[in-house]
Design an enzyme around this catalytic site. Structure first.
Site, PDB file in Angstrom:
ATOM      1  N   ARG A  66       0.841  -1.203   0.000  1.00  0.00           N
ATOM      2  CA  ARG A  66       0.000   0.000   0.000  1.00  0.00           C
ATOM      3  C   ARG A  66       0.873   1.249   0.000  1.00  0.00           C
ATOM      4  O   ARG A  66       1.526   1.563   1.014  1.00  0.00           O
ATOM      5  CB  ARG A  66      -0.899  -0.018   1.235  1.00  0.00           C
ATOM      6  N   ARG A  89       0.562  -6.296  -9.736  1.00  0.00           N
ATOM      7  CA  ARG A  89       1.121  -5.701  -8.521  1.00  0.00           C
ATOM      8  C   ARG A  89       1.363  -6.724  -7.411  1.00  0.00           C
ATOM      9  O   ARG A  89       1.968  -6.398  -6.390  1.00  0.00           O
ATOM     10  CB  ARG A  89       0.199  -4.568  -7.999  1.00  0.00           C
ATOM     11  N   HIS A 167      -0.556   3.790 -10.166  1.00  0.00           N
ATOM     12  CA  HIS A 167      -1.392   4.223  -9.043  1.00  0.00           C
ATOM     13  C   HIS A 167      -0.546   4.967  -8.011  1.00  0.00           C
ATOM     14  O   HIS A 167      -0.454   4.610  -6.842  1.00  0.00           O
ATOM     15  CB  HIS A 167      -2.033   2.983  -8.414  1.00  0.00           C
ATOM     16  N   ASP A 212     -12.783  10.249  -5.444  1.00  0.00           N
ATOM     17  CA  ASP A 212     -12.403   9.078  -6.229  1.00  0.00           C
ATOM     18  C   ASP A 212     -12.949   9.297  -7.641  1.00  0.00           C
ATOM     19  O   ASP A 212     -14.070   8.891  -7.954  1.00  0.00           O
ATOM     20  CB  ASP A 212     -12.992   7.810  -5.596  1.00  0.00           C
ATOM     21  N   GLU A 271      -3.157   9.390 -10.620  1.00  0.00           N
ATOM     22  CA  GLU A 271      -2.730   8.176 -11.312  1.00  0.00           C
ATOM     23  C   GLU A 271      -2.852   8.335 -12.829  1.00  0.00           C
ATOM     24  O   GLU A 271      -3.960   8.509 -13.348  1.00  0.00           O
ATOM     25  CB  GLU A 271      -3.610   7.013 -10.842  1.00  0.00           C
TER      26      GLU A 271
HETATM   27  O1  TA6 Z   1      -7.533   4.412  -7.882  1.00  0.00           O
HETATM   28  C1  TA6 Z   1      -8.552   4.659  -6.991  1.00  0.00           C
HETATM   29  C2  TA6 Z   1      -9.072   3.331  -6.473  1.00  0.00           C
HETATM   30  O2  TA6 Z   1      -9.559   2.552  -7.509  1.00  0.00           O
HETATM   31  C3  TA6 Z   1     -10.103   3.573  -5.375  1.00  0.00           C
HETATM   32  O3  TA6 Z   1     -11.407   3.259  -5.799  1.00  0.00           O
HETATM   33  C4  TA6 Z   1      -9.619   2.694  -4.231  1.00  0.00           C
HETATM   34  O4  TA6 Z   1     -10.184   1.449  -4.245  1.00  0.00           O
HETATM   35  C5  TA6 Z   1      -8.128   2.659  -4.483  1.00  0.00           C
HETATM   36  O5  TA6 Z   1      -7.997   2.580  -5.859  1.00  0.00           O
HETATM   37  C6  TA6 Z   1      -7.339   1.591  -3.774  1.00  0.00           C
HETATM   38  O6  TA6 Z   1      -7.565   0.355  -4.316  1.00  0.00           O
HETATM   39  P1  TA6 Z   1      -6.878  -0.944  -3.632  1.00  0.00           P
HETATM   40  O7  TA6 Z   1      -7.329  -2.108  -4.468  1.00  0.00           O
HETATM   41  O8  TA6 Z   1      -5.395  -0.738  -3.680  1.00  0.00           O
HETATM   42  O9  TA6 Z   1      -7.386  -0.995  -2.204  1.00  0.00           O
END
Ligand code: TA6
Length: 312
Positions: A66, A89, A167, A212, A271
């Site tokens: 994360r 990932r 991301h 978001d 992103e």
């Molecule tokens: O990029 C934004 C997003 O798609 C949000 O909706 C949120 O879910 C975030 O990514 C994190 O996603 P993850 O799968 O890493 O928890």
């Protein structure tokens, strides 16, 4: 182990996971885990961390790390039947000693080439052969460049289609004080409103609650202006039409087990992505998506930043 030819160091990271360290002569550095080909650190000449890594990040497969720069492939978010953001990932990548030539940006001082090919298990969930090459390069001005090349290596003549995102979690001083320039007046899909389509207002984007949004067909340059740190992140992107802006804010943060409850105050995800128009490749075809990040001192005196200068 420093090897002349390859301009990087291989080291053991958290939980013994292999990582690559890129160093630039004036003290800048970057770190990439082979797990997910995941950039987890990018530091400037003062050793300041420019990316946000969650205070509760887990470095243990199959949990994605994360923070930093997760790679979303072959699916962004839940735009498909695979796990959220696809599987690139949470796979172990390899260092590629002799990748097909990629014009090296003259000012790259340290770089590494990584490659991912599907396993038998991957082919069961996504029945396509591919080669995903990622070059991570650290430039002499401290810029960080990620160049993805995805090739369809299917031998059955089948094309495949994917969505993609870098991301990126940027480290910011105070989310209430940063603004994003370059997305004004664009259309976006709001993930908090069933992906309904809206048009952004004319001013810079600021933050006071969960966001978001998927901005569609954005300019190739976007800026994050951080007043407090007198710093501007300049994001340049090629082959990636869209941009996602995400901050979970307080409530959503509490539902994300590997994100600290207060982390949202010091992070912002912007992103570079290809979502609205998925990429389709026939066998033998290759797609390239490039992201260049720079952190520049913000040239402002009166508290009013001059976005025009930044986005020129
Ligand atoms: O990029 C934004 C997003 O798609 C949000 O909706 C949120 O879910 C975030 O990514 C994190 O996603 P993850 O799968 O890493 O928890």
């Amino acid at each position: 182990m420093a090897t002349e030819r390859h301009h990087f160091e291989l080291a053991k990271g958290i939980n013994g996971l292999d990582k690559i360290i890129l160093r630039e002569s004036r003290g800048r550095s970057a770190e990439v885990y082979l797990y997910g080909s995941h950039v987890t650190s990018w530091k400037n000449e003062n050793g300041e961390e420019l990316l946000h890594l969650s205070s509760k990040a887990i470095f243990k497969p199959p949990k994605p790390i994360r923070g930093g720069i997760p790679l979303c492939f072959p699916q962004f978010s839940n735009f498909g039947t695979l796990e959220s953001h696809g599987f690139a990932r949470n796979r172990i990548w390899e260092v590629e000693a002799n990748p097909p030539p990629l014009p090296l940006n003259s000012c790259s001082s340290a770089f590494v080439d990584l490659i991912l090919r599907p396993t038998e298990e991957d082919l069961k969930i996504w029945p396509h052969n591919f080669e995903f090459r990622l070059r991570v390069a650290l430039g002499t001005e401290g810029e960080l460049t990620l160049t993805s090349r995805i090739r369809n290596t299917n031998s059955d003549g089948k094309p495949f289609t994917f969505t993609f995102a870098y991301h990126t979690y940027f480290s910011v001083s105070d989310i209430n004080e940063v603004r994003v320039e370059g997305l004004e007046t664009l259309d976006y899909l709001d993930n908090l409103k069933n992906r309904e389509r809206f048009t952004e207002q004319g001013d810079a984007i600021t933050f006071e609650s969960e966001v978001d949004k998927i901005y569609l067909s954005t300019p190739t340059k976007i800026a994050i202006l951080d007043h407090e740190k007198k710093r501007t992140f300049v994001i340049r992107k090629d082959g990636l039409a869209d941009a996602v802006v995400w901050n979970p804010w307080d409530k959503k943060s509490k539902t994300i087990s590997d994100l600290g409850d207060e982390d949202y105050k010091q992070m912002l995800c912007v992103e570079a992505a290809a979502i609205e128009r998925p990429i389709t490749l026939k066998p033998g075809e290759e797609w390239k998506g490039r992201l260049e990040l720079s952190a520049v001192p913000s040239s402002y005196s009166s508290g009013q930043l001059d976005p025009k200068k930044v986005l020129e």
